[in-house]
Design an enzyme around this catalytic site. Structure first.
Site, PDB file in Angstrom:
ATOM      1  N   GLU A  34     -23.705  44.875  10.033  1.00  0.00           N
ATOM      2  CA  GLU A  34     -23.759  43.751  10.967  1.00  0.00           C
ATOM      3  C   GLU A  34     -22.863  43.985  12.180  1.00  0.00           C
ATOM      4  O   GLU A  34     -23.184  43.563  13.289  1.00  0.00           O
ATOM      5  CB  GLU A  34     -23.420  42.463  10.223  1.00  0.00           C
ATOM      6  CG  GLU A  34     -24.460  42.205   9.129  1.00  0.00           C
ATOM      7  CD  GLU A  34     -24.295  40.880   8.395  1.00  0.00           C
ATOM      8  OE1 GLU A  34     -23.354  40.130   8.721  1.00  0.00           O
ATOM      9  OE2 GLU A  34     -25.110  40.605   7.505  1.00  0.00           O
ATOM     10  N   HIS A  38     -11.180  43.626  -5.133  1.00  0.00           N
ATOM     11  CA  HIS A  38     -10.768  44.368  -6.325  1.00  0.00           C
ATOM     12  C   HIS A  38     -10.317  45.778  -5.989  1.00  0.00           C
ATOM     13  O   HIS A  38      -9.396  46.305  -6.604  1.00  0.00           O
ATOM     14  CB  HIS A  38     -11.879  44.424  -7.379  1.00  0.00           C
ATOM     15  CG  HIS A  38     -11.390  44.982  -8.682  1.00  0.00           C
ATOM     16  ND1 HIS A  38     -11.852  46.147  -9.222  1.00  0.00           N
ATOM     17  CD2 HIS A  38     -10.412  44.535  -9.512  1.00  0.00           C
ATOM     18  CE1 HIS A  38     -11.188  46.392 -10.353  1.00  0.00           C
ATOM     19  NE2 HIS A  38     -10.316  45.425 -10.542  1.00  0.00           N
ATOM     20  N   LYS A  46      -1.437  44.425 -10.990  1.00  0.00           N
ATOM     21  CA  LYS A  46      -2.025  44.737  -9.689  1.00  0.00           C
ATOM     22  C   LYS A  46      -1.277  44.044  -8.548  1.00  0.00           C
ATOM     23  O   LYS A  46      -1.363  44.459  -7.394  1.00  0.00           O
ATOM     24  CB  LYS A  46      -3.501  44.324  -9.677  1.00  0.00           C
ATOM     25  CG  LYS A  46      -4.372  45.150 -10.632  1.00  0.00           C
ATOM     26  CD  LYS A  46      -5.734  44.502 -10.825  1.00  0.00           C
ATOM     27  CE  LYS A  46      -6.618  45.334 -11.766  1.00  0.00           C
ATOM     28  NZ  LYS A  46      -7.854  44.591 -12.116  1.00  0.00           N
TER      29      LYS A  46
END
Lengths: 127, 330
Positions: B109, B257, B298
């Site tokens: 896009e 993620h 994380k």
């Protein structure tokens, strides 16, 4: 030359086309109008002339594609080596070559048959 | 009710008082004076609910900058579909972020918008009629199909150059070399290429770029391919070499993620800000709040100061405010 180049849009059902380096015959041909995949696309389903394997592709209709020139020839069964292999003499060149007999075809020596040939591959046609 | 019961009830009331609460009073912005945008934004801290989450996110992002953290910006492609494209392009142009992780639709896009705009549309339309007209809908944004026909030609020309010397390339090389061909100051890819900011796109096939790679490989060059492990290696190394890292995750999915997963290798990200409408209840990564990433190692857990925030809101509403508060407030 055993192949010629065409545009995908020139093809239709029943035509031959090269797919994955194999000569195939088109079973189904459809086009999708322009959209998220860009310009109009053709979807082709075909079956290998000599290997019977089903293949499909999707390509722009203006893409170039190879079309095999598959020859239809006359021959005569010289002898049957087995139920699946026969010696066939070409009725034009009188050359004798070995070829596979399609599974359900019942043929005998001296019978005239038609066969397809493309780049050394041959297939006896069923009536 | 007897007199005894009344006394008992009264004694059981725990009154609660200001003395136990050393937190600020709830108070919203006062519009009666001269309007000041940054004062309005500051008032979010005491407005409550998602306004205070936004205020926390602004604080944490400012800390990322003060700490000179390596800042990862992750975004999904709807961000680029919307007018947030220009906001992201600004962050990239000003070198405010160091790493971008996104999806293939973002690349697609951003390229299209360098040549042809997306148009404001409507949510509630006759979809079958739109299909007939060759107009595709995402939310209340319309994208005519001719954009993709244009893109196809542009990419085929690019592919020829891109795969000329090497047949197997990475998504970061794709974004960099493609970005260099674009001529648009509002392009994310163009600015990223100019500023040498890597754009990671592990799921490069999942949009029209993938479709055109599919056609290109069939029709023109059967040896071309995309290699993703080299990029993964580079992204992990980026994290390992950084003293401090901060994540700004706009939307979720693979980009979010990928950022927290590669920060795992360095013992977690130091800061994280999420903007998400994902719901936690389904157990998905997209809906997981920052706390959950702490359990996986994380995101780091800091006892003293909060180092992560989740704004539960839709990005077009809050991301420009976050950028204003964290990057544009002097």
């Amino acid at each position: 030359m055993a192949k010629e180049q065409k545009e995908v849009r020139d093809l239709q059902e029943g035509n031959y086309v090269m797919m994955e380096d194999a000569a195939c015959q088109i079973n189904a041909y459809s086009t999708a109008k322009p959209g998220k995949h860009g310009s109009a696309k053709a979807r082709i389903e075909a079956e290998g002339v000599f290997d019977g394997k089903k293949r499909s592709l999707s390509q722009p209709v203006d893409a170039k594609i190879w079309v095999p020139i598959v020859n239809r020839k006359q021959g005569q069964i010289v002898s049957k080596e087995s139920d699946t292999v026969a010696q066939v003499m070409d009725l034009e060149t009188y050359e004798t070559v070995t070829m596979q007999i399609p599974g359900e075809l019942d043929i005998q020596a001296d019978e005239n048959i038609e066969y397809l040939e493309f780049e050394g591959q041959r297939k006896i046609l069923q009536e | 009710m007897t007199g005894d019961d009344a006394d008992e009830t009264h004694e059981n009331v725990v009154p609660g008082s200001d003395e136990d609460l050393d937190t600020p009073d709830v108070r919203g912005y006062d519009f009666s004076g001269e309007f000041d945008f940054f004062e309005l934004l500051d008032s979010y801290a005491t407005t409550g609910f998602q306004a205070s989450h936004l205020a926390d996110a602004v604080d944490i992002t400012r800390e990322m900058r003060e700490d000179d953290a390596t800042i990862y910006l992750t975004l999904t492609s709807n961000i680029v579909s919307s007018g947030l494209r220009e906001v992201v392009a600004h962050l990239v142009r000003e070198n405010y972020v160091d790493v971008i992780i996104t999806t293939s639709g973002s690349l697609t896009e951003d390229i299209i918008k360098t040549a042809k705009p997306f148009k404001m549309g409507e949510w509630d339309v006759d979809e079958a009629a739109l299909r007939e007209e060759g107009i595709n809908r995402l939310g209340n944004i319309f994208v005519p199909s001719d954009r993709y026909v244009w893109l196809e030609e542009y990419l085929y020309d690019f592919f020829e150059e891109f795969f000329a010397d090497q047949k197997v390339r990475t998504p970061t090389a794709f974004a960099r070399e493609l970005g260099a061909t674009l001529d648009d100051e509002d392009s994310i890819l163009k600015n990223a290429a100019d500023n040498d900011i890597p754009v990671f796109c592990p799921a490069l096939t999942d949009a029209e770029i993938g479709n055109f790679l599919y056609y290109y490989r069939q029709g023109y060059d059967s040896e071309v391919g995309i290699e993703i492990l080299d990029d993964y290696d580079a992204l992990i190394e980026e994290g390992l070499l950084a003293d401090t890292t901060g994540l700004i995750c706009v939307g979720a999915g693979v980009p979010k993620h990928h950022a927290i997963m590669t920060n795992l290798f360095r013992g977690g990200a130091d800061y994280a800000v999420y903007i998400s409408t994902g719901m936690e209840g389904d157990g998905s990564l997209s809906g997981a709040p920052p706390e959950e990433a702490v359990s996986w190692g994380k995101i780091k857990d800091e006892d003293a100061e909060p180092n992560y925030a989740l704004i539960e809101a839709e990005a077009t509403l809050v991301f420009p405010l976050l950028v204003a508060g964290a990057f544009e407030n002097p």
